[in-house]
Design an enzyme around this catalytic site. Structure first.
Site, mmCIF file in Angstrom:
data_model
loop_
_atom_site.group_PDB
_atom_site.id
_atom_site.type_symbol
_atom_site.label_atom_id
_atom_site.label_comp_id
_atom_site.label_asym_id
_atom_site.label_seq_id
_atom_site.Cartn_x
_atom_site.Cartn_y
_atom_site.Cartn_z
ATOM 1 N N ASN A 132 0.801 -1.239 0.000
ATOM 2 C CA ASN A 132 0.000 0.000 0.000
ATOM 3 C C ASN A 132 0.828 1.282 0.000
ATOM 4 O O ASN A 132 0.405 2.269 -0.599
ATOM 5 C CB ASN A 132 -1.038 -0.013 1.139
ATOM 6 N N GLY A 208 2.315 -5.152 7.458
ATOM 7 C CA GLY A 208 1.368 -5.894 6.638
ATOM 8 C C GLY A 208 0.163 -6.275 7.462
ATOM 9 O O GLY A 208 -0.163 -5.622 8.462
ATOM 10 N N SER A 209 -0.467 -7.359 7.075
ATOM 11 C CA SER A 209 -1.713 -7.749 7.737
ATOM 12 C C SER A 209 -1.437 -8.323 9.127
ATOM 13 O O SER A 209 -0.370 -8.893 9.384
ATOM 14 C CB SER A 209 -2.426 -8.800 6.879
ATOM 15 N N THR A 210 -2.418 -8.193 9.987
ATOM 16 C CA THR A 210 -2.280 -8.720 11.345
ATOM 17 C C THR A 210 -2.116 -10.237 11.302
ATOM 18 O O THR A 210 -1.328 -10.805 12.068
ATOM 19 C CB THR A 210 -3.504 -8.303 12.182
ATOM 20 N N VAL A 212 -0.650 -12.206 8.992
ATOM 21 C CA VAL A 212 0.736 -12.610 8.687
ATOM 22 C C VAL A 212 1.672 -12.133 9.810
ATOM 23 O O VAL A 212 2.599 -12.839 10.190
ATOM 24 C CB VAL A 212 1.188 -12.083 7.303
ATOM 25 N N GLY A 213 1.391 -10.965 10.366
ATOM 26 C CA GLY A 213 2.221 -10.440 11.461
ATOM 27 C C GLY A 213 2.300 -11.410 12.630
ATOM 28 O O GLY A 213 3.358 -11.596 13.235
ATOM 29 N N GLU A 230 4.092 -3.581 12.233
ATOM 30 C CA GLU A 230 3.110 -2.522 11.943
ATOM 31 C C GLU A 230 1.983 -3.206 11.187
ATOM 32 O O GLU A 230 2.167 -3.633 10.046
ATOM 33 C CB GLU A 230 3.727 -1.420 11.072
ATOM 34 N N CYS A 264 -3.364 1.811 6.384
ATOM 35 C CA CYS A 264 -3.548 1.254 7.730
ATOM 36 C C CYS A 264 -4.114 2.303 8.683
ATOM 37 O O CYS A 264 -4.715 1.956 9.689
ATOM 38 C CB CYS A 264 -2.225 0.722 8.243
HETATM 39 P P1 NAD Z 1 0.322 -8.978 3.764
HETATM 40 O O1 NAD Z 1 0.425 -9.319 5.189
HETATM 41 O O2 NAD Z 1 -0.409 -9.880 2.859
HETATM 42 O O3 NAD Z 1 1.785 -8.844 3.099
HETATM 43 C C1 NAD Z 1 2.741 -7.966 3.604
HETATM 44 C C2 NAD Z 1 4.114 -8.456 3.202
HETATM 45 O O4 NAD Z 1 4.369 -9.695 3.850
HETATM 46 C C3 NAD Z 1 4.287 -8.729 1.707
HETATM 47 O O5 NAD Z 1 5.589 -8.336 1.308
HETATM 48 C C4 NAD Z 1 4.137 -10.235 1.621
HETATM 49 O O6 NAD Z 1 4.818 -10.790 0.531
HETATM 50 C C5 NAD Z 1 4.769 -10.669 2.928
HETATM 51 N N1 NAD Z 1 4.331 -11.988 3.416
HETATM 52 C C6 NAD Z 1 3.154 -12.610 3.184
HETATM 53 N N2 NAD Z 1 3.135 -13.816 3.788
HETATM 54 C C7 NAD Z 1 4.321 -13.943 4.444
HETATM 55 C C8 NAD Z 1 4.891 -14.954 5.263
HETATM 56 N N3 NAD Z 1 4.247 -16.086 5.554
HETATM 57 N N4 NAD Z 1 6.130 -14.751 5.765
HETATM 58 C C9 NAD Z 1 6.800 -13.607 5.515
HETATM 59 N N5 NAD Z 1 6.312 -12.631 4.721
HETATM 60 C C10 NAD Z 1 5.077 -12.788 4.206
HETATM 61 O O7 NAD Z 1 -0.247 -7.492 3.721
HETATM 62 P P2 NAD Z 1 -0.609 -6.585 2.464
HETATM 63 O O8 NAD Z 1 -1.892 -7.092 1.910
HETATM 64 O O9 NAD Z 1 0.583 -6.465 1.553
HETATM 65 O O10 NAD Z 1 -0.803 -5.161 3.155
HETATM 66 C C11 NAD Z 1 -1.984 -4.751 3.710
HETATM 67 C C12 NAD Z 1 -1.938 -4.832 5.231
HETATM 68 O O11 NAD Z 1 -0.841 -4.085 5.737
HETATM 69 C C13 NAD Z 1 -3.145 -4.218 5.892
HETATM 70 O O12 NAD Z 1 -3.617 -5.042 6.916
HETATM 71 C C14 NAD Z 1 -2.618 -2.912 6.475
HETATM 72 O O13 NAD Z 1 -3.348 -2.405 7.545
HETATM 73 C C15 NAD Z 1 -1.240 -3.280 6.835
HETATM 74 N N6 NAD Z 1 -0.412 -2.080 6.951
HETATM 75 C C16 NAD Z 1 -0.037 -1.641 8.186
HETATM 76 C C17 NAD Z 1 0.725 -0.491 8.325
HETATM 77 C C18 NAD Z 1 1.164 0.027 9.662
HETATM 78 O O14 NAD Z 1 2.070 0.815 9.701
HETATM 79 N N7 NAD Z 1 0.572 -0.397 10.753
HETATM 80 C C19 NAD Z 1 1.110 0.208 7.197
HETATM 81 C C20 NAD Z 1 0.703 -0.263 5.954
HETATM 82 C C21 NAD Z 1 -0.038 -1.423 5.858
#
Ligand code: NAD
Length: 453
Positions: A132, A208-210, A212-213, A230, A264
């Site tokens: 994003n 990224g997403s909660t 995967v986090g 994050e 986010c």
């Molecule tokens: P996502 O979790 O699908 O992917 C994020 C990253 O993680 C990508 O590079 C992806 O390739 C990688 N990934 C996916 N699976 C993985 C795994 N098993 N092991 C290691 N890496 C892996 O998220 P997205 O769809 O790319 O982004 C959207 C999400 O990010 C939303 O939930 C949004 O709220 C969050 N976000 C949070 C912040 C913040 O600062 N809090 C900022 C931007 C986005």
């Protein structure tokens, strides 16, 4: 033959480029390279490290238009946003370029000797970035990590690798030694996961997403690996009756529809004090209808397309609740969607609780201050939020009561590179940006030197 990924322009659905996806062996090789380079990078004098980061910032400034154009094509960001994003990378680099010479330890009084602390770099830092905000989010990790003397391996999201790849080229051009800042394009399940499992990666910075986090955090526990997270958000925009309603309503579309709601920090819950609900909604409707969804390369566009068909389908699945009104969007090729305002039945409704990550906002009324706080806090997330009131005591009370890492009063802005950013609850762990971010890229070492012998 390596696996490849076709990068699509989300505004036109045409192919921008085909990129190779790294496999496990290539990932290990990059980690190994970063590990070897750490030995020399950590010994670069603070002044020289600072100079290199300033040179990197300068070259990013000089390429801001090229980087922004690439982001418009790759991510569908508006050109106005994309220029801000390129500048943000340069600003973050400049900000942390001031820190190598200021990475102070302490001298602590002890008997029979001297006690001093050092802030030592961790080693190789793995940074995993979502699609994003590809440029800023990458820099919030790599700038402080490099400034503290770490080397970096960075994985952009599959959808949006192009600006990260360009930034790595610019780093070399600026004089950063080969192997210090490495960008590797690949899948999360392969490259990202290897950052978690590889013992030579000492820290993972994940945005990224909660969902995967949580996996990353659990995986890192295996090696007690440092982690910054994050994650998602479901932030409230609280409009009190005593605020400047016209101003709050005019600003509310940008608070949630900026970047097509793929933010986010999106204020996707709009809480309006019951006594001004109708007045607010009528001003808000005008503002939403004026929010210009169009070709993102045009200077006066407010919102571009969503990132992908998959994201568009996911966002549209929330349109089962009552629609108050919508804005407009182009038709034809591209992943377009009109900004949409929902009236959920109550706080149990799906749109009120889930992070939609698209141009959808849900509106509910509240009765008083306590009700507003209760409704705002009724979520597992806690990243951002806004409070609109002309009563400064109330503003402070509510800001202290809302469980969120970043709040704005009479404003919807969340991010300044010199102030801390991060989430409460399931929105994350740790803080990026601001004066303290360096600490999460260092270990404190305590050394006692006896003086009684
Ligand atoms: P996502 O979790 O699908 O992917 C994020 C990253 O993680 C990508 O590079 C992806 O390739 C990688 N990934 C996916 N699976 C993985 C795994 N098993 N092991 C290691 N890496 C892996 O998220 P997205 O769809 O790319 O982004 C959207 C999400 O990010 C939303 O939930 C949004 O709220 C969050 N976000 C949070 C912040 C913040 O600062 N809090 C900022 C931007 C986005």
């Amino acid at each position: 033959m390596p696996a490849t990924y076709q990068v699509i322009n989300p505004a036109t659905e045409s192919t921008v480029e085909r990129v190779n996806l790294a496999d496990l062996a290539a990932t290990d090789a990059v980690i190994e390279k970063a590990y070897k380079t750490f030995e020399s990078w950590k010994k670069v004098t603070p002044g020289d490290r600072a100079k290199l980061l300033r040179a990197f910032a300068q070259i990013v400034f000089e390429h801001r238009e090229e980087l922004a154009k690439l982001e418009v094509e790759n991510s569908g960001h508006t050109i106005g946003n994309a220029l801000w994003e390129a500048d943000n990378v340069a600003n973050v680099l400049n900000y942390y370029s001031a820190s190598p010479e200021r990475l102070f330890g302490r001298q602590i009084p002890v008997p029979n000797g001297i006690d001093i602390t050092f802030k030592e770099p961790l080693g190789v830092v793995g940074i995993i970035v979502p699609w994003n905000f590809p440029m800023p989010i990458a820099s919030w990790g790599f700038a402080p990590a490099l400034a503290a003397g770490n080397t970096v391996v960075l994985k952009p999201a599959e959808y949006t690798p192009l600006t990260a790849v360009r930034l790595a080229q610019l780093a070399l051009k600026a004089g950063l030694p080969e192997g210090v800042f490495n960008v590797i394009v690949g899948k999360g399940s392969v490259v990202g996961n290897r950052f978690v499992t590889h013992p030579k990666v000492r820290k993972v910075v994940f945005t990224g997403s909660t969902e995967v986090g949580k996996q990353i955090m659990a995986g890192c526990a295996d090696q007690v690996k440092r982690v910054t997270l994050e994650l998602g958000g479901k932030s409230a925009n609280i409009i009190f009756a005593d605020s400047d309603i016209e101003k709050a309503a005019a600003a509310a579309p940008g608070a949630v529809f900026d970047n097509a709601g793929q933010d986010c920090c999106a204020r996707s819950r709009l809480l309006v004090e019951r006594s001004v609900f109708d007045k607010f909604m009528s001003a808000f409707e005008k503002a939403v209808k004026n929010f210009k969804v169009a070709d993102p390369s045009l200077a006066n566009t407010d919102m571009g397309p969503l990132i992908s068909k998959k994201q568009l389908d996911s966002v549209q699945s929330y349109l089962t609740e009552t629609v108050a009104f919508t804005g407009s969007a182009p038709s034809g090729a591209g992943f377009w969607m009109a900004p949409t305002v929902l009236l959920p039945k109550d706080t149990k409704s799906k749109s009120w609780n889930e992070e939609i990550f698209g141009p959808v906002v849900s509106v509910l009324p509240f009765d008083d201050e306590a009700d507003a706080i209760k409704k705002a806090n009724d979520t597992e997330f806690g990243l951002s939020g806004s409070i609109w009131t002309n009563n400064s005591s109330k503003a402070i009370r509510v800001a202290r009561a809302v469980e969120s890492g970043n709040l704005s009063v009479n404003s919807n802005s969340s991010v300044r590179y010199w102030t801390p950013f991060g989430g409460y609850k399931q929105s994350g762990l740790g803080r990026e940006l601001g004066p303290d971010a360096l600490d999460s890229f260092t270990e404190v070492k305590n050394v006692f030197i006896a003086t009684d012998n």
